[in-house]
Design an enzyme around this catalytic site. Structure first.
Site, short mmCIF file in Angstrom:
data_model
loop_
_atom_site.label_atom_id
_atom_site.label_comp_id
_atom_site.label_asym_id
_atom_site.label_seq_id
_atom_site.Cartn_x
_atom_site.Cartn_y
_atom_site.Cartn_z
N ASP A 69 39.88 43.14 39.50
CA ASP A 69 39.86 43.15 40.96
C ASP A 69 39.86 44.59 41.49
O ASP A 69 40.35 45.51 40.84
CB ASP A 69 41.07 42.38 41.49
CG ASP A 69 40.90 41.96 42.95
OD1 ASP A 69 39.78 42.04 43.46
OD2 ASP A 69 41.91 41.56 43.57
N HIS A 123 30.97 47.23 42.16
CA HIS A 123 30.67 46.26 41.10
C HIS A 123 29.91 46.94 39.97
O HIS A 123 30.17 46.70 38.79
CB HIS A 123 29.86 45.10 41.66
CG HIS A 123 30.59 44.32 42.72
ND1 HIS A 123 31.90 43.94 42.58
CD2 HIS A 123 30.18 43.86 43.94
CE1 HIS A 123 32.27 43.26 43.67
NE2 HIS A 123 31.25 43.21 44.50
N TRP A 152 37.50 50.15 45.66
CA TRP A 152 37.15 51.39 44.95
C TRP A 152 35.95 52.04 45.64
O TRP A 152 35.93 53.25 45.87
CB TRP A 152 36.81 51.05 43.49
CG TRP A 152 36.43 52.21 42.62
CD1 TRP A 152 37.26 52.94 41.81
CD2 TRP A 152 35.11 52.77 42.45
NE1 TRP A 152 36.55 53.91 41.15
CE2 TRP A 152 35.23 53.83 41.53
CE3 TRP A 152 33.85 52.48 42.98
CZ2 TRP A 152 34.14 54.61 41.12
CZ3 TRP A 152 32.77 53.25 42.58
CH2 TRP A 152 32.91 54.30 41.67
N GLU A 154 35.54 30.44 44.51
CA GLU A 154 35.78 30.86 45.90
C GLU A 154 34.91 32.06 46.30
O GLU A 154 34.75 32.35 47.48
CB GLU A 154 37.26 31.22 46.10
CG GLU A 154 38.21 30.02 46.13
CD GLU A 154 38.61 29.50 44.76
OE1 GLU A 154 38.43 30.23 43.75
OE2 GLU A 154 39.08 28.35 44.68
N ASN A 155 34.37 32.76 45.32
CA ASN A 155 33.59 33.97 45.64
C ASN A 155 32.24 33.67 46.30
O ASN A 155 31.58 34.57 46.82
CB ASN A 155 33.38 34.85 44.39
CG ASN A 155 34.65 35.57 43.93
OD1 ASN A 155 34.86 35.77 42.73
ND2 ASN A 155 35.49 35.98 44.88
N TRP A 156 31.83 32.38 46.32
CA TRP A 156 30.61 32.01 47.06
C TRP A 156 30.76 32.26 48.55
O TRP A 156 29.77 32.29 49.28
CB TRP A 156 30.25 30.54 46.83
CG TRP A 156 29.92 30.19 45.42
CD1 TRP A 156 30.69 29.46 44.55
CD2 TRP A 156 28.74 30.54 44.68
NE1 TRP A 156 30.07 29.34 43.33
CE2 TRP A 156 28.86 29.99 43.38
CE3 TRP A 156 27.57 31.25 44.99
CZ2 TRP A 156 27.88 30.13 42.40
CZ3 TRP A 156 26.60 31.40 44.01
CH2 TRP A 156 26.75 30.84 42.74
N GLY A 213 35.49 46.42 45.33
CA GLY A 213 35.08 46.70 46.71
C GLY A 213 35.90 47.83 47.30
O GLY A 213 35.36 48.73 47.95
C1 IPE Z 1 39.67 37.15 41.92
O1 IPE Z 1 39.45 38.20 42.78
C2 IPE Z 1 38.37 36.71 41.30
C3 IPE Z 1 37.75 37.67 40.40
C4 IPE Z 1 38.27 38.79 39.99
C5 IPE Z 1 36.46 37.30 39.93
P1 IPE Z 1 39.26 37.96 44.36
O2 IPE Z 1 39.08 39.30 44.95
O3 IPE Z 1 38.20 36.97 44.59
O4 IPE Z 1 40.65 37.29 44.73
P2 IPE Z 1 41.42 37.23 46.12
O5 IPE Z 1 40.44 36.75 47.15
O6 IPE Z 1 41.91 38.59 46.42
O7 IPE Z 1 42.53 36.28 45.88
C1 IPE Z 2 36.46 42.12 41.96
O1 IPE Z 2 36.42 43.07 42.96
C2 IPE Z 2 35.09 41.57 41.62
C3 IPE Z 2 34.86 40.21 42.06
C4 IPE Z 2 35.71 39.40 42.62
C5 IPE Z 2 33.51 39.69 41.85
P1 IPE Z 2 36.37 42.65 44.49
O2 IPE Z 2 34.95 42.52 44.88
O3 IPE Z 2 37.21 41.47 44.73
O4 IPE Z 2 36.99 43.95 45.15
P2 IPE Z 2 38.04 43.99 46.34
O5 IPE Z 2 39.18 43.11 45.95
O6 IPE Z 2 37.34 43.48 47.55
O7 IPE Z 2 38.43 45.42 46.44
MG MG Z 3 39.15 41.21 45.24
#
Ligand code: IPE
Ligand code: IPE
Ligand code: MG
Length: 253
Positions: free
Chosen positions: A34, A51, A39, A81-83, A37
């Site tokens: 995690d 990414h 970073w 949930e990432n969708w 974004g």
């Molecule tokens: C968890 O990170 C999922 C992955 C690392 C793929 P998220 O960034 O989606 O989690 P939340 O939204 O902070 O809980």
């Molecule tokens: C983890 O980094 C990667 C995925 C969930 C795909 P994030 O994209 O969640 O980065 P933040 O949490 O928004 O900084």
């Molecule tokens: Mg995240």
């Protein structure tokens, strides 16, 4: 422990490695990768650059885990949930995944690592599924380490899928007996692997975000403020040193 050529002589990693007990390493490490974004945000870059940078961490951590002789690594790459994220970000994540597979497949194979995609993979784009299948087929016979990458994954979806699998199998066999914990564990995507001993989450968030709900029942949880693109060998060694300091009681005294 000692490992020839693993750490730079004179670096702070030497002391970390030396303080590790090779006999007490986790058998399975799970990672919530995690902070990509944030970073990027810190550097005034678009999120997707985070990414992209995170891929270098994946490469390093996969190789290091293998070198350390840890049997399984499970990486959370995309949750169900990432969708909810903007379409462009999701598209880029899928493109980066395909790019990673094309670039890294050979090396992973040479390192005797078996790759497995876990999650509701059939809901992913057909082109992504094709790359995943190629990667799995190439590495299917490897025995050095299992690399699970969780894609379109959630712990609740996994448990739901496991229940439905058990129901279907039992209906077919006319078996009306109760299920036990072994039956459930055996119907999960991680069947056959030991549960993670160590769960690492980067970027400081103190939550599970629907990851491996069943399997982490007794995992040691290690949360670091380091963003995933900054998480490298030294950070992994620090996590392992901390893991070996923990007193795992499993409810005993
Ligand atoms: C968890 O990170 C999922 C992955 C690392 C793929 P998220 O960034 O989606 O989690 P939340 O939204 O902070 O809980
Ligand atoms: C983890 O980094 C990667 C995925 C969930 C795909 P994030 O994209 O969640 O980065 P933040 O949490 O928004 O900084
Ligand atoms: Mg995240």
């Amino acid at each position: 422990m000692r490992l020839d050529g693993f750490v730079e002589p004179g670096s702070e990693e030497v002391a970390l490695l030396e303080s590790l007990d090779a006999g007490r390493l986790p058998r399975h490490i799970a990672v919530i990768m995690d902070g990509n974004g944030r970073w990027a945000g810190q550097r005034m870059l678009p999120r997707v650059m985070g990414h992209r940078a995170g891929i270098d961490s994946v490469r390093e951590i996969v190789e290091d885990t293998r070198r350390l002789g840890i049997g399984a690594l499970t990486l959370y790459a995309f949750s169900t949930e990432n969708w909810k994220r903007p379409k462009a970000e999701v598209r880029t994540l899928m493109r980066l995944l395909k790019e990673f597979i094309r670039k890294e497949m050979r090396r992973v194979h040479e390192n005797n690592i078996r790759f497995q995609a876990i999650g509701r993979v059939r809901e992913l784009d057909e082109s992504v599924q094709g790359e995943l299948r190629r990667f799995e087929e190439l590495t299917a016979g490897n025995t050095g380490m299992v690399l699970n990458v969780a894609l379109n994954y959630s712990g609740r979806a996994e448990l739901t899928d496991a229940c439905n699998r058990l129901i279907a199998e039992r209906a077919r066999a006319g078996d009306a007996s109760e299920v036990d914990e072994d039956a459930i564990a055996g119907a999960l995507y991680t069947a056959g692997l030991p549960d993670p001993d160590l769960l690492i989450r980067t970027s400081g968030e103190v939550r599970i975000s629907n990851f491996l709900l069943w399997q982490i029942a007794y995992a040691e949880i290690y949360i670091t403020p380091t963003f995933w693109p900054d998480f490298r060998r030294r950070h992994l060694l620090e996590a392992l040193v901390e893991y070996q300091r923990r007193d795992r009681r499993y409810g005993g005294i």
